[in-house]
Design an enzyme around this catalytic site. Structure first.
Site: not given
Ligand code: NAD
Length: 507
Positions: A187, A262, A296, A395
């Site tokens: 997905k 991750e 990331c 973040e």
């Protein structure tokens, strides 16, 4: 949709649907549609038919059937690798089409996406190689017995991927999974389905047996959660945000399914006084602004040693002002629009957070001017008053750098470690001792010294702390995507108790 450049356009599927057992589900089937938006023009370019939980179940059943009864897990490795190499070749032959679709849907500049396309094709080639060199273990220490350990494919994987590098990251998830004989349901992000759907089509045109890779599309809370919460999968591979990772691990954990995650990062980029400062500036700019800042592994907390900080920051700001913001299809563009409207608003909101926390905006801080449409943001840098601020702890995932200064390397290491994340750390220095100390003492999955991101697929990649669970890489992926089986066979007849015979043991 008109772009300012002469890059030739490719056809866009008017409705992206699931691909189950090698067949695209008919667009006419109905269901809930989402718009797929081009971030450079804010215009819809396609529709996405969301897979509901029943359709997800069909996709899992197809993957299950391909695993339990199909040729893929049982195939001779040379034949399987021929198919993986055919996939690599076909994807390469369609590189420009895939790049164009990816840019159209993500706003990432074309030149950068071309690099990601090379990475996508290498993923299939590399993990085919890893699978073909896997070996087991043999033990002969127990006298009279031979015990050997083999690796087998683990089963059906639920794979979920994000929007910031859809092809590179989805292909990584798929390649690490299927190269070892597993099957999967992928997905991708509901924001960026176009190029990934085309990639899956091309994989089938390359001879991939039906059911090995199935695609479902839709929102995380609908399609994604039905997939990862299923009891019929055997494992979950996820790349995305830390908050989502937590939910996914809980859902998978309820069925005792192992996860590789991750996740996010807030990585330090340490500029030490002995560094080649010209190179460090190049590296710091790439570290935070490439991929439109949406990575990331961004070096989003730039820590500069106090005695070189003034001139370093001044030069960084000057270069930031000159970054070429524009049409992501244009090869000269360095920064394109952010991926979608809410994301732009979220990143912009951190400018206010910075001001309210006492930060000073050094450059940028708003929407980029000169664009009638598109989610364009000025590349931004802020002087942070402390590492204990939200702009240094959370973040942001956009073209938003924070600067802090430090006096000693120990202080820099302690700032780098003062984070809930631990994905990567960058160091710019010519001092070997400093490099060795940072490598030893920073709690991050990867340390890059005097270089921005270099991904060696042989080496493990993943995060400490809230940046992830598990690693991608040659050995680590093989470990996650295979099951170990131990077989023991006696060489001489085994000594057996003869229960119920009244005659002691069978020698
Ligand atoms: P996200 O977590 O919002 O979404 C990722 C994927 O998860 C999407 O496909 C989404 O639809 C799906 N999802 C959302 N909720 C779900 C649920 N409840 N169940 C199942 N699936 C669900 O992340 P994003 O915004 O797409 O991507 C950005 C994030 O990804 C950043 O935090 C970034 O750091 C991280 N990321 C990490 C790596 C890495 O290798 N560590 C690489 C790229 C991106």
């Amino acid at each position: 949709m008109v772009h300012a450049t002469a890059v030739p356009a490719f056809p866009v599927n008017q409705k992206v649907t699931s691909i189950i057992a090698g067949e695209a589900i008919a667009a006419a089937r109905g269901g809930f549609d989402l718009q797929v938006i081009c971030p450079a023009t804010e215009e819809p370019v396609s529709l996405l038919r969301e897979a509901d939980p029943d359709e997800v179940e069909l996709a899992i059943a197809a993957a299950r059937n391909a695993f339990d009864h199909g040729p893929w897990p049982r195939m001779d490795i040379n034949d399987r690798n021929d198919i993986l190499h055919a996939i690599r070749d076909r994807l390469r032959a369609h590189a420009e089409e895939l790049a164009w679709l990816e840019v159209l849907n993500t706003g990432i500049p074309l030149t950068h996406v071309r690099g990601q396309i090379r990475r996508m094709t290498r993923n299939f080639e590399f993990f085919a190689e890893v699978a073909s060199t896997l070996s087991g273990e043999v033990y002969t220490q127990s006298r009279g017995y031979l015990t050997y350990v083999t690796r087998e494919p683990k089963g059906v994987a639920a794979l979920v991927s994000p929007w910031n590098a859809p092809l590179a990251l989805s292909s990584m998830r798929i390649a690490t999974c299927i190269a070892f004989g597993n099957t999967c349901v992928l997905k991708p992000s509901e924001y960026t389905p176009l190029a990934v759907a085309r990639m899956v089509e091309l994989m089938h045109e390359s001879g991939l047996p039906p059911g090995v890779v199935n695609l479902v599309n839709g929102r995380g809370a609908v399609t994604g959660s039905a997939l990862v919460g299923s009891a019929d999968i055997d494992m979950v591979g996820f790349t995305g945000g830390t908050r989502t990772g937590r939910m996914i691990m809980q859902a998978a954990g309820a069925n005792l399914k192992p996860c590789i995650l991750e996740l996010g990062g807030k990585s330090a980029n340490i500029i030490e006084r002995s560094a080649d400062l010209d190179r460090a500036i190049d590296g710091a700019l790439v570290g935070i602004y490439s991929n439109n800042g949406q990575q990331c592994l961004a070096g989003s907390r730039i820590l500069v040693q106090r005695d070189v900080a003034g001139s370093f920051i001044e030069r960084f700001v000057e270069r930031t002002r000159k970054l070429r913001i524009g049409d992501p299809m244009a090869t000269e563009t360095e920064i394109g629009p952010l991926a979608y409207a809410e994301h732009l608003q979220r990143v912009l909101s951190y400018v206010e957070v910075a001001r309210s926390e006492g930060g000073t905006v050094l450059v940028g801080g708003g929407r980029a001017g000169g664009f009638e449409r598109g989610y364009y943001m000025q590349p931004t840098a802020v002087m942070a008053p402390s590492n204990r601020t939200r702009i240094c702890q959370e973040e942001i995932f956009g073209p938003f750098a924070t600067f802090q200064t430090f006096d000693t390397l120990e202080e820099a290491i302690s700032i780098a470690n003062d984070s809930p994340f631990g994905l990567v750390c960058y160091l710019w220095s010519r001092d070997l001792d400093a490099a060795m100390k940072v490598s030893r003492d920073v709690r991050a999955g990867t340390v890059w010294v005097n270089t921005p991101m270099v991904r060696d697929l042989r080496a493990p990649f993943g995060g400490f702390k809230q940046s992830g669970v598990g690693r991608d890489g040659a050995t680590s992926s093989a470990e996650f995507f295979t099951e170990l089986k131990t077989t023991t066979i006696p060489i001489d007849a085994a000594v057996l108790p003869r229960l119920g015979s009244g005659s002691g043991v069978h020698q």
